[in-house]
Design a protein around this motif. Structure first.
Motif, PDB file in Angstrom:
ATOM      1  N   TYR A 417      -0.452  -8.643   9.604  1.00  0.00           N
ATOM      2  CA  TYR A 417      -1.862  -8.552   9.598  1.00  0.00           C
ATOM      3  C   TYR A 417      -2.375  -7.232   8.668  1.00  0.00           C
ATOM      4  CZ  TYR A 417      -1.435 -11.920  13.232  1.00  0.00           C
ATOM      5  OH  TYR A 417      -1.287 -13.288  13.729  1.00  0.00           O
ATOM      6  N   LEU A 418      -1.023  -6.690   8.159  1.00  0.00           N
ATOM      7  CA  LEU A 418      -1.227  -5.236   7.615  1.00  0.00           C
ATOM      8  C   LEU A 418      -2.105  -5.273   6.594  1.00  0.00           C
ATOM      9  CD1 LEU A 418      -0.050  -2.546   7.734  1.00  0.00           C
ATOM     10  CD2 LEU A 418       1.781  -3.247   6.179  1.00  0.00           C
ATOM     11  N   THR A 419      -2.414  -6.583   5.758  1.00  0.00           N
ATOM     12  CA  THR A 419      -3.201  -6.482   4.524  1.00  0.00           C
ATOM     13  C   THR A 419      -4.907  -6.706   5.144  1.00  0.00           C
ATOM     14  OG1 THR A 419      -2.783  -8.806   4.402  1.00  0.00           O
ATOM     15  CG2 THR A 419      -1.809  -7.108   2.926  1.00  0.00           C
ATOM     16  N   ALA A 425      -2.743  -2.857  -3.064  1.00  0.00           N
ATOM     17  CA  ALA A 425      -2.229  -1.607  -3.779  1.00  0.00           C
ATOM     18  C   ALA A 425      -1.654  -0.554  -2.813  1.00  0.00           C
ATOM     19  CB  ALA A 425      -3.199  -1.131  -4.649  1.00  0.00           C
ATOM     20  N   ASP A 426      -2.231  -0.655  -1.713  1.00  0.00           N
ATOM     21  CA  ASP A 426      -1.731   0.471  -0.929  1.00  0.00           C
ATOM     22  C   ASP A 426      -0.546  -0.143   0.063  1.00  0.00           C
ATOM     23  OD1 ASP A 426      -1.969   1.857   1.808  1.00  0.00           O
ATOM     24  OD2 ASP A 426      -4.003   2.020   1.760  1.00  0.00           O
ATOM     25  N   VAL A 427      -0.467  -1.172   0.359  1.00  0.00           N
ATOM     26  CA  VAL A 427       0.892  -1.736   0.947  1.00  0.00           C
ATOM     27  C   VAL A 427       1.853  -1.390  -0.084  1.00  0.00           C
ATOM     28  CG1 VAL A 427       2.036  -3.897   1.777  1.00  0.00           C
ATOM     29  CG2 VAL A 427      -0.279  -3.312   2.579  1.00  0.00           C
ATOM     30  N   ALA A 428       1.715  -1.765  -1.231  1.00  0.00           N
ATOM     31  CA  ALA A 428       2.744  -1.822  -2.226  1.00  0.00           C
ATOM     32  C   ALA A 428       3.141  -0.063  -2.429  1.00  0.00           C
ATOM     33  CB  ALA A 428       2.212  -2.021  -3.947  1.00  0.00           C
TER      34      ALA A 428
ATOM     35  N   LEU B 168      -2.398   6.119  -9.197  1.00  0.00           N
ATOM     36  CA  LEU B 168      -1.139   6.347  -8.831  1.00  0.00           C
ATOM     37  C   LEU B 168      -0.600   6.509 -10.469  1.00  0.00           C
ATOM     38  CD1 LEU B 168       0.160   4.085  -6.216  1.00  0.00           C
ATOM     39  CD2 LEU B 168      -0.853   6.504  -5.910  1.00  0.00           C
ATOM     40  N   PRO B 169       0.755   7.013 -10.814  1.00  0.00           N
ATOM     41  CA  PRO B 169       1.327   7.210 -11.919  1.00  0.00           C
ATOM     42  C   PRO B 169       1.351   5.783 -12.410  1.00  0.00           C
ATOM     43  CG  PRO B 169       2.263   8.657 -10.437  1.00  0.00           C
ATOM     44  CD  PRO B 169       1.456   7.934  -9.622  1.00  0.00           C
ATOM     45  N   ASP B 170       1.680   4.788 -11.730  1.00  0.00           N
ATOM     46  CA  ASP B 170       1.953   3.480 -12.539  1.00  0.00           C
ATOM     47  C   ASP B 170       0.455   2.883 -13.022  1.00  0.00           C
ATOM     48  OD1 ASP B 170       0.831   2.356 -10.153  1.00  0.00           O
ATOM     49  OD2 ASP B 170       2.605   1.343  -9.435  1.00  0.00           O
ATOM     50  N   VAL B 173      -4.707   1.624  -8.568  1.00  0.00           N
ATOM     51  CA  VAL B 173      -5.663   2.497  -7.592  1.00  0.00           C
ATOM     52  C   VAL B 173      -5.282   2.149  -6.332  1.00  0.00           C
ATOM     53  CG1 VAL B 173      -7.802   3.273  -7.256  1.00  0.00           C
ATOM     54  CG2 VAL B 173      -7.165   2.712  -9.586  1.00  0.00           C
ATOM     55  N   VAL B 174      -5.393   3.055  -5.398  1.00  0.00           N
ATOM     56  CA  VAL B 174      -5.101   2.834  -3.852  1.00  0.00           C
ATOM     57  C   VAL B 174      -6.489   3.312  -3.339  1.00  0.00           C
ATOM     58  CG1 VAL B 174      -4.276   3.465  -1.815  1.00  0.00           C
ATOM     59  CG2 VAL B 174      -2.705   3.175  -3.642  1.00  0.00           C
ATOM     60  N   ARG B 175      -7.048   2.421  -2.781  1.00  0.00           N
ATOM     61  CA  ARG B 175      -8.392   2.653  -2.022  1.00  0.00           C
ATOM     62  C   ARG B 175      -8.064   2.661  -0.442  1.00  0.00           C
ATOM     63  NH1 ARG B 175      -9.461  -0.207  -6.460  1.00  0.00           N
ATOM     64  NH2 ARG B 175     -11.046   1.031  -8.239  1.00  0.00           N
ATOM     65  N   ARG B 176      -8.373   3.942   0.150  1.00  0.00           N
ATOM     66  CA  ARG B 176      -8.197   3.914   1.711  1.00  0.00           C
ATOM     67  C   ARG B 176      -9.536   4.670   2.165  1.00  0.00           C
ATOM     68  NH1 ARG B 176      -2.859   5.443   5.002  1.00  0.00           N
ATOM     69  NH2 ARG B 176      -1.891   3.623   3.828  1.00  0.00           N
TER      70      ARG B 176
END
Lengths: 450, 450
Positions: A417-419, A425-428, B168-170, B173-176
């Motif tokens: 259920y992480l996603t 992108a965060d999980v990656a 990120l460098p790649d 975009v990480v949205r948290r």
């Protein structure tokens, strides 16, 4: 030499066991709902032994599951791969308390209660308290960033940790024991390892911040019929300087618990708010003022001395244990926006009625942070039915804008259920970190990611 | 298509410049001591543009140096490799303040002062304040985990950040952006990106915690001849519920500054302690009691209204600017165990006398956290002599058990001294993280590591 021989040569033969009876007690979690497989239990006695055990297991291609007090409630310590169990229980030393800088160094295997006692003996208080204090270890609590009953005042474990030492999957040990509070020298690896649930390394010791004991303290329990009214009052109290605890208990949990304890519930109403305020100044008047403005079901119960306070805490403190007497409840540890808690409470009851009509949903927890525990008591569903119920509840949490994991961690229970709470992108990015530290994925492989 | 053409197609031609005059003003840091080289300045207007700029630069093999307000003081934004300068200045939007949850979302390019004003307009306060508030951006402050004048009460930037978005460098975009305060769903990437000095990604926006405005406030300046006596008093005040600021100023800094401002120093003595207390309760009596127990040089100056408080703050607030009038000082931002501050003060004067006899060492800063600023005024050494002086001072800091980098970060100025405060295993772990996110090392290549 076999892996087990190697491990025996590292930690001593007496600290490696393959006894099936011992292992049977270690592959099951506290709730009894989750059970795994392990080939051996290893109990290293120092951080260098932990590191050597990790290196040997990695080189042998064996998986390692780390165990502290095994109280995660999310199957965070249940091995799935015939793992080597690495217990931190022998790393239980607690150094002398530094009263000037208010800190103490503790081994990962020291229990929460042992640290609390050491702090109290030095006239200080440890900022984290939780029901499993006698079993939970500070290493496990650091690894899950445990919260608990005092988070609203002192924060979670991460906020208590001034330094740590951690054995990495490659068998090196990082020691970050800062003598100073202000430290911006490079990445905050401490915050990264804290809450990583043992997937990036094994925390072997922590430097813990301690706090002064507030000279004044007042506790109250107030009854509400309307949950949103309770939350409005809770929000007001949360934002005071003196807030020390802010707990929600629903009437069902309160009644079940009071009955088992043979006591009367302190107040009436569908919902109870337990509040404690503490500080250098007496907060009794402020607390009375706030409660006087609230729509209560009656007079609040107020306790100003330790005995009265303890009685008011008794029901809240005992809920987890009492609910367990009805069989292992299905537990959800979630956090929700305060504005959505009431909606969640209703919808969660409907989800329960649909999937497990015989179960009794009870809701309690740390309302200050919106961190609630939903327990389904007498929930006899299992297998696919349990999974359907669990997934429906997770969907509801996500739909309410909540987090699927609050203070217990993801463990293996919630990895699918992480996603719901993290973008792809965060999980990656998390997987990038995991792969960097543990490219073969042998450390706590059941946890966090599938 | 050249890289510059690509960048223009991403952000618009008007936001890419190679004008040598513009670049000349951007490749030098605030102190004027550090100067670099850049091929172009790019000013993206959104996080997706930031990500696309990063991807294009990485693919072209160009290095990128990220710039916020360029106030790091450790050459954290000075390019060394004919870099592309990526400025976050256009990401300056500040959303409406959420007064119920006390939070606000701000673009990385919003200045500290702009966020402070937005908070104040909503009847709240932002927890970080520093002298460079009009230039420093919240993105840069997050990247360096900036501290400042309110850390003793509210913590550093990391403690203010409830969520963020980062390119990120790649190029992902990480949205948290969590809606809830309690969040243990996987790794604390937020804490990792905060303080990473832009080496792991470009923070494009942050969700900031805001705080209530304390109704009561009292400020005092007290003079001491003995630094350890000041520290004992400071320790006592630091540990009160109401502490709001705790600053050390040495008499030389105070005298130089008061003279330039045309005011009298508030108190006599070799050392001054500025303390502010605030809260729901009036703290004036408590403050008076603590100061009455201290070995002061005379009566403390106390201010209870805003005007009097502001006058007491005036000297402390102006030090940085005034010292700059003597030419760029050689600046050290360090943290020290409180028990070693006095020894450091004496030894630092001796190191200065040996390496730069004409320089005037002045010491001031955030004594609550042991986070001090040593400025060598009229320090005309340069080149190898400056390097020898800098290294000698760094050695002294390490020998005193301090951290070479406190609130300003490592930047490029201190990268050679990283191992004075971090073990080799720790630096290796940091490099593991860097390599995982930025395998080619193109992002902020001058910063943190050599």
């Amino acid at each position: 030499m076999t892996l087990l021989d190697q491990l025996a040569s590292i930690v001593g033969a007496g600290y490696v066991t393959t006894d099936p009876d011992v292992l049977a007690g270690r592959v099951v979690d506290q709730t009894g709902r989750y059970r795994g497989h392990a080939q051996a239990l290893v109990r290293p006695g120092s951080e260098t032994e932990v590191a050597a055990v990790l290196r040997a297991c990695r080189d042998a291609g064996a998986c390692v599951t780390v165990q502290g007090g095994r109280t995660s409630l999310v199957a965070g310590t249940v091995p799935e791969h015939d793992d080597i169990l690495l217990s931190t229980e022998r790393l239980s030393a607690i150094d002398a308390v530094d009263t000037a800088e208010r800190r103490v160094r503790a081994g990962a295997g020291a229990t929460c209660a042992a640290v609390q006692h050491a702090a109290a003996a030095a006239g200080l208080v440890f900022g984290v308290d939780l029901a499993s204090r006698d079993s939970a270890t500070v290493g496990g609590m650091a690894s899950t960033n445990a919260g608990g009953l005092r988070t609203v005042r002192y924060g979670n474990m991460r906020e208590q940790i001034l330094g740590l030492e951690v054995a990495l999957p490659d068998g090196t040990v990082v020691r970050r024991h800062s003598q100073v509070r202000s430290d911006n020298t490079g990445y905050d690896l401490t915050s990264l390892f804290v809450g990583a649930e043992g997937t990036l390394g094994v925390i072997t010791g922590v430097d813990l911040r301690l706090h002064p004991v507030p000279p004044h303290r007042v506790t109250a329990v107030a009854g509400f019929d309307d949950l949103d009214a309770l939350i409005a009052t809770g929000r007001r109290l949360r934002d005071t300087d003196g807030i020390a605890a802010l707990e929600l208990v629903d009437a069902r949990a309160s009644a079940l618990t009071a009955e088992h304890l043979g006591v009367h519930a302190a107040v009436s109403g569908a919902w109870q708010l337990l509040v404690e305020m503490a500080g250098e100044a007496d907060q009794t008047d402020l607390l009375a003022d706030v409660l006087a403005d609230a729509e209560l079901t009656g007079e609040p119960a107020v306790g100003v001395d330790a005995g009265a306070s303890q009685r008011l805490w008794q029901v809240r403190e005992s809920i987890g244990e009492v609910l367990g007497w009805y069989g292992p409840p299905l537990k959800f540890d979630v956090s929700l926006p305060l504005s959505d808690v009431a909606r969640f409470a209703d919808a969660a009851a409907a989800v329960t009625a649909e999937h497990a009509p015989e179960a009794i949903p009870v809701l309690f927890g740390h309302i200050g942070e919106g961190n609630l525990h939903l327990n389904l008591v007498r929930c006899n569903v299992s297998g696919e039915s349990e999974r359907a119920l669990y997934t429906a509840m997770m969907n509801l949490i996500a739909e309410c804008g909540g987090n699927v994991s609050s203070e217990h961690g993801v463990g293996s229970r919630k990895r699918d259920y992480l996603t719901m709470s993290r973008t792809d992108a965060d999980v990656a990015a998390m997987r990038t970190v995991k792969a960097a530290f543990d490219p073969t994925g042998y450390l706590n492989p059941a946890v966090l990611f599938r």
